[in-house]
Design a protein around this motif. Structure first.
Motif, PDB file in Angstrom:
ATOM      1  N   PRO A  78       0.875  -1.089  -0.192  1.00 44.83           N
ATOM      2  CA  PRO A  78       0.043  -0.005   0.035  1.00 44.83           C
ATOM      3  C   PRO A  78       0.966   1.307   0.110  1.00 44.83           C
ATOM      4  CG  PRO A  78      -0.690  -1.726   1.667  1.00 44.83           C
ATOM      5  CD  PRO A  78       0.540  -2.112   1.058  1.00 44.83           C
ATOM      6  N   ASP A  79       1.891   1.367   0.543  1.00 51.42           N
ATOM      7  CA  ASP A  79       2.838   2.468   0.637  1.00 51.42           C
ATOM      8  C   ASP A  79       4.340   2.063   0.108  1.00 51.42           C
ATOM      9  OD1 ASP A  79       4.204   4.866   1.022  1.00 51.42           O
ATOM     10  OD2 ASP A  79       3.583   5.035   3.049  1.00 51.42           O
ATOM     11  N   PRO A  80       4.856   2.103  -1.042  1.00 58.62           N
ATOM     12  CA  PRO A  80       6.100   1.532  -1.160  1.00 58.62           C
ATOM     13  C   PRO A  80       7.276   2.455  -0.542  1.00 58.62           C
ATOM     14  CG  PRO A  80       5.003   1.804  -3.224  1.00 58.62           C
ATOM     15  CD  PRO A  80       4.225   2.653  -2.223  1.00 58.62           C
ATOM     16  N   SER A  81       6.886   3.492   0.082  1.00 63.55           N
ATOM     17  CA  SER A  81       8.165   4.315   0.725  1.00 63.55           C
ATOM     18  C   SER A  81       8.207   3.327   2.244  1.00 63.55           C
ATOM     19  CB  SER A  81       7.511   5.698   1.119  1.00 63.55           C
ATOM     20  OG  SER A  81       6.593   5.707   2.175  1.00 63.55           O
ATOM     21  N   GLN A  82       7.462   2.537   2.517  1.00 68.21           N
ATOM     22  CA  GLN A  82       7.943   1.878   3.898  1.00 68.21           C
ATOM     23  C   GLN A  82       8.168   0.251   3.469  1.00 68.21           C
ATOM     24  OE1 GLN A  82       4.110   2.181   5.986  1.00 68.21           O
ATOM     25  NE2 GLN A  82       5.181   3.736   7.173  1.00 68.21           N
ATOM     26  N   VAL A  83       9.088  -0.301   4.508  1.00 69.04           N
ATOM     27  CA  VAL A  83       9.299  -1.715   4.254  1.00 69.04           C
ATOM     28  C   VAL A  83       8.665  -2.487   5.257  1.00 69.04           C
ATOM     29  CG1 VAL A  83      11.459  -3.190   4.369  1.00 69.04           C
ATOM     30  CG2 VAL A  83      11.615  -0.880   3.536  1.00 69.04           C
ATOM     31  N   GLN A  84       8.219  -3.641   4.811  1.00 69.05           N
ATOM     32  CA  GLN A  84       7.442  -4.532   5.582  1.00 69.05           C
ATOM     33  C   GLN A  84       8.552  -5.852   6.135  1.00 69.05           C
ATOM     34  OE1 GLN A  84       3.761  -6.009   4.033  1.00 69.05           O
ATOM     35  NE2 GLN A  84       3.751  -7.696   5.611  1.00 69.05           N
ATOM     36  N   VAL A  85       8.646  -5.866   7.520  1.00 65.32           N
ATOM     37  CA  VAL A  85       9.132  -6.776   8.025  1.00 65.32           C
ATOM     38  C   VAL A  85       8.483  -7.667   8.674  1.00 65.32           C
ATOM     39  CG1 VAL A  85      11.136  -7.285   9.607  1.00 65.32           C
ATOM     40  CG2 VAL A  85      11.452  -5.098   8.329  1.00 65.32           C
ATOM     41  N   THR A  86       8.563  -9.068   8.498  1.00 70.70           N
ATOM     42  CA  THR A  86       7.762 -10.053   9.069  1.00 70.70           C
ATOM     43  C   THR A  86       8.669 -10.852  10.115  1.00 70.70           C
ATOM     44  OG1 THR A  86       6.390 -10.301   7.244  1.00 70.70           O
ATOM     45  CG2 THR A  86       6.192 -12.055   8.898  1.00 70.70           C
ATOM     46  N   ILE A  87       8.252 -11.090  11.484  1.00 67.52           N
ATOM     47  CA  ILE A  87       9.368 -11.445  12.423  1.00 67.52           C
ATOM     48  C   ILE A  87       8.423 -12.700  12.861  1.00 67.52           C
ATOM     49  CG2 ILE A  87      10.392  -9.347  13.149  1.00 67.52           C
ATOM     50  CD1 ILE A  87       8.723  -9.202  15.495  1.00 67.52           C
ATOM     51  N   GLY A  88       9.281 -13.736  13.265  1.00 66.94           N
ATOM     52  CA  GLY A  88       8.737 -14.914  13.734  1.00 66.94           C
ATOM     53  C   GLY A  88       8.839 -14.987  15.301  1.00 66.94           C
ATOM     54  N   ASN A  98       1.798  -2.925  24.284  1.00 64.19           N
ATOM     55  CA  ASN A  98       2.744  -1.830  24.244  1.00 64.19           C
ATOM     56  C   ASN A  98       4.033  -2.235  23.717  1.00 64.19           C
ATOM     57  OD1 ASN A  98       3.457  -3.702  26.142  1.00 64.19           O
ATOM     58  ND2 ASN A  98       3.880  -2.492  27.770  1.00 64.19           N
ATOM     59  N   CYS A  99       4.292  -3.066  23.119  1.00 62.97           N
ATOM     60  CA  CYS A  99       5.615  -3.578  22.286  1.00 62.97           C
ATOM     61  C   CYS A  99       5.906  -2.381  21.327  1.00 62.97           C
ATOM     62  CB  CYS A  99       5.691  -5.057  21.782  1.00 62.97           C
ATOM     63  SG  CYS A  99       5.731  -6.075  23.100  1.00 62.97           S
ATOM     64  N   VAL A 100       7.186  -1.969  21.367  1.00 60.59           N
ATOM     65  CA  VAL A 100       7.644  -1.086  20.185  1.00 60.59           C
ATOM     66  C   VAL A 100       8.849  -1.741  19.592  1.00 60.59           C
ATOM     67  CG1 VAL A 100       8.412   1.234  19.775  1.00 60.59           C
ATOM     68  CG2 VAL A 100       6.521   1.027  21.385  1.00 60.59           C
ATOM     69  N   ALA A 101       8.781  -1.582  18.449  1.00 60.77           N
ATOM     70  CA  ALA A 101       9.909  -2.247  17.431  1.00 60.77           C
ATOM     71  C   ALA A 101      10.936  -0.993  16.930  1.00 60.77           C
ATOM     72  CB  ALA A 101       9.403  -3.074  16.575  1.00 60.77           C
ATOM     73  N   SER A 102      12.224  -1.557  16.899  1.00 64.70           N
ATOM     74  CA  SER A 102      13.120  -0.534  16.335  1.00 64.70           C
ATOM     75  C   SER A 102      14.480  -1.481  15.981  1.00 64.70           C
ATOM     76  CB  SER A 102      13.696   0.451  17.570  1.00 64.70           C
ATOM     77  OG  SER A 102      14.446  -0.178  18.567  1.00 64.70           O
ATOM     78  N   PRO A 128      -1.921 -13.218  16.585  1.00 63.89           N
ATOM     79  CA  PRO A 128      -0.843 -13.564  15.524  1.00 63.89           C
ATOM     80  C   PRO A 128      -1.219 -12.666  14.519  1.00 63.89           C
ATOM     81  CG  PRO A 128      -1.417 -15.644  16.601  1.00 63.89           C
ATOM     82  CD  PRO A 128      -2.548 -14.487  17.142  1.00 63.89           C
ATOM     83  N   GLU A 129      -0.193 -12.349  13.487  1.00 59.34           N
ATOM     84  CA  GLU A 129      -0.240 -11.601  12.215  1.00 59.34           C
ATOM     85  C   GLU A 129      -0.611 -10.021  12.619  1.00 59.34           C
ATOM     86  OE1 GLU A 129       0.618 -12.792   9.649  1.00 59.34           O
ATOM     87  OE2 GLU A 129       0.712 -14.748  10.215  1.00 59.34           O
ATOM     88  N   SER A 130      -0.594  -9.503  13.748  1.00 60.04           N
ATOM     89  CA  SER A 130      -0.630  -8.258  14.430  1.00 60.04           C
ATOM     90  C   SER A 130       0.400  -7.209  13.832  1.00 60.04           C
ATOM     91  CB  SER A 130      -0.957  -8.088  15.730  1.00 60.04           C
ATOM     92  OG  SER A 130      -1.891  -8.668  16.261  1.00 60.04           O
ATOM     93  N   VAL A 131      -0.036  -5.881  13.712  1.00 67.61           N
ATOM     94  CA  VAL A 131       1.384  -5.110  13.501  1.00 67.61           C
ATOM     95  C   VAL A 131       1.616  -4.561  14.613  1.00 67.61           C
ATOM     96  CG1 VAL A 131       1.642  -2.871  12.028  1.00 67.61           C
ATOM     97  CG2 VAL A 131      -0.037  -4.545  11.016  1.00 67.61           C
ATOM     98  N   ILE A 132       2.897  -4.551  14.732  1.00 62.91           N
ATOM     99  CA  ILE A 132       3.650  -3.828  15.951  1.00 62.91           C
ATOM    100  C   ILE A 132       4.067  -2.368  15.649  1.00 62.91           C
ATOM    101  CG2 ILE A 132       5.632  -4.097  17.537  1.00 62.91           C
ATOM    102  CD1 ILE A 132       5.623  -7.148  17.085  1.00 62.91           C
ATOM    103  N   ILE A 133       4.040  -1.510  16.544  1.00 64.42           N
ATOM    104  CA  ILE A 133       4.385  -0.124  16.243  1.00 64.42           C
ATOM    105  C   ILE A 133       6.073  -0.045  16.354  1.00 64.42           C
ATOM    106  CG2 ILE A 133       4.085   2.428  17.117  1.00 64.42           C
ATOM    107  CD1 ILE A 133       1.741   1.326  18.768  1.00 64.42           C
ATOM    108  N   SER A 134       6.387   0.698  15.605  1.00 66.88           N
ATOM    109  CA  SER A 134       7.893   0.813  15.279  1.00 66.88           C
ATOM    110  C   SER A 134       8.414   2.336  15.543  1.00 66.88           C
ATOM    111  CB  SER A 134       8.237   0.663  13.802  1.00 66.88           C
ATOM    112  OG  SER A 134       7.784   1.477  12.849  1.00 66.88           O
ATOM    113  N   LYS A 135       9.535   2.492  15.850  1.00 71.35           N
ATOM    114  CA  LYS A 135      10.247   3.619  16.016  1.00 71.35           C
ATOM    115  C   LYS A 135      11.356   3.831  15.497  1.00 71.35           C
ATOM    116  CE  LYS A 135      12.216   3.104  20.572  1.00 71.35           C
ATOM    117  NZ  LYS A 135      12.411   3.500  21.962  1.00 71.35           N
TER     118      LYS A 135
END
Length: 310
Positions: A78-88, A98-102, A128-135
């Motif tokens: 949806p937004d090519p300016s961002q990168v999607q990272v899938t973590i296991g 309240n998890c914040v990813a960096s 599962p498959e939720s989106v984690i907030i990033s900083k």
């Protein structure tokens, strides 16, 4: 054992060794590539503006604990300016809202990895498959670039400061500063002597000032007593004056009532007198008219009119 049978057995052992080596090599390659089919991982999605040098298979840590690995890295559709990272993440490790990813780095030149931190209260467990907030956190290279820009910006100012200091601390200025400091020391000594003189004079007039204050206090006490007496006399006088004013007001009210009664009585008598005067005026008017019309009635009434003699 026959030579043919021995050569066949050696061939089987060699083939088995080769197959085993290939299997071990394949597992080693798979492990290095970040593919571990034997792990059961719960996947989550993180969106970053940039992933720096993060690669698939790099570890995922929660407050320093290794809890999983990076599964995939791809552009966000949806937004090519961002990168999607899938973590296991391993199944036995829950993540909270309240998890914040960096993206962090090991040491100065180590590999990059995904760091999860808990901020504030834990909140509910993420499905599962939720989106984690990033900083975004600046890396060492970015910090170095910022420091370089800052140094480049400050360098002209520091050079001007150094030039100003050199001009300030010339031998002539240093001599003038020394002269000013010497004069300042003399001034401070003079001020201290003045303070000591004032203290001595104050100590000398202290007793006289105390006597003056005591005399002033006695005078104020006497004035206060006099004011109390005057206030008492004024209160008594005002009370007496209010009583006299009340008495005069009462008498004035009685006098006004009597005058009003007398005025009402005299007015009735005056009304009666005015009524009589009005009737007399009317009779005189009629008589005057009769005299004008029949003046002989005043001289002698004719015999034909005996009623005039009545």
């Amino acid at each position: 054992m026959k030579p043919k049978e021995r050569s066949a057995a050696d061939m089987l052992r060699a083939m088995a060794t080769i197959v085993l080596g290939l299997v071990v090599l394949g597992l080693f390659v798979v492990a290095l590539g970040g593919f571990r089919f034997w792990e059961r991982l719960t996947q989550y999605t993180i969106l970053f503006d940039t992933v720096k040098d993060l690669n698939v298979g790099q570890p995922v840590k929660l407050d320093g604990m290794n809890i999983g690995r990076v599964v995939t890295i791809s552009p966000y559709a949806p937004d090519p300016s961002q990168v999607q990272v899938t973590i296991g993440v391993r199944d036995n490790m829950p993540l909270y809202a309240n998890c914040v990813a960096s993206i962090s780095q090991r040491g100065l030149v180590g590999d990059y990895y995904v760091l999860l931190t808990l901020q504030g209260q834990t909140g509910p467990v993420l499905p599962p498959e939720s989106v984690i907030i990033s900083k975004q956190t600046p890396g060492l290279a970015e910090i170095g670039a910022l420091v370089g820009d800052l140094v480049a910006t400050l360098k002209p100012r520091l050079e001007r400061i150094a030039t100003g200091l050199e001009q300030l601390f010339t031998p002539e200025n240093i001599h003038q500063i020394s002269t000013v400091l010497a004069d300042l020391e003399i001034l401070v000594n003079s001020a201290q002597a003045t303070v000591r003189t004032l203290q001595t004079e104050l100590d000398g007039v202290g007793a006289q000032a105390k006597d003056t204050l005591a005399h002033g206090t006695a005078t104020l006490d006497q004035a206060r007593d006099t004011f109390v007496m005057v206030q008492t006399d004024f209160t008594a006088l005002s009370t007496e004056l209010r009583a006299q004013v009340h008495e005069v007001g009462t008498r004035y009210a009685d006098l006004a009532s009597q005058v009003q009664t007398d005025l009402g009585y005299n007015q009735e008598q005056l009304t009666q007198v005015l009524d009589q005067v009005q009737r007399l005026s009317e009779e005189l008017t009629v008589l005057t008219q009769d005299v004008k019309e029949r003046p002989w009635q005043l001289l002698r009434a004719p015999r034909a009119f005996p009623e005039v003699r009545q």
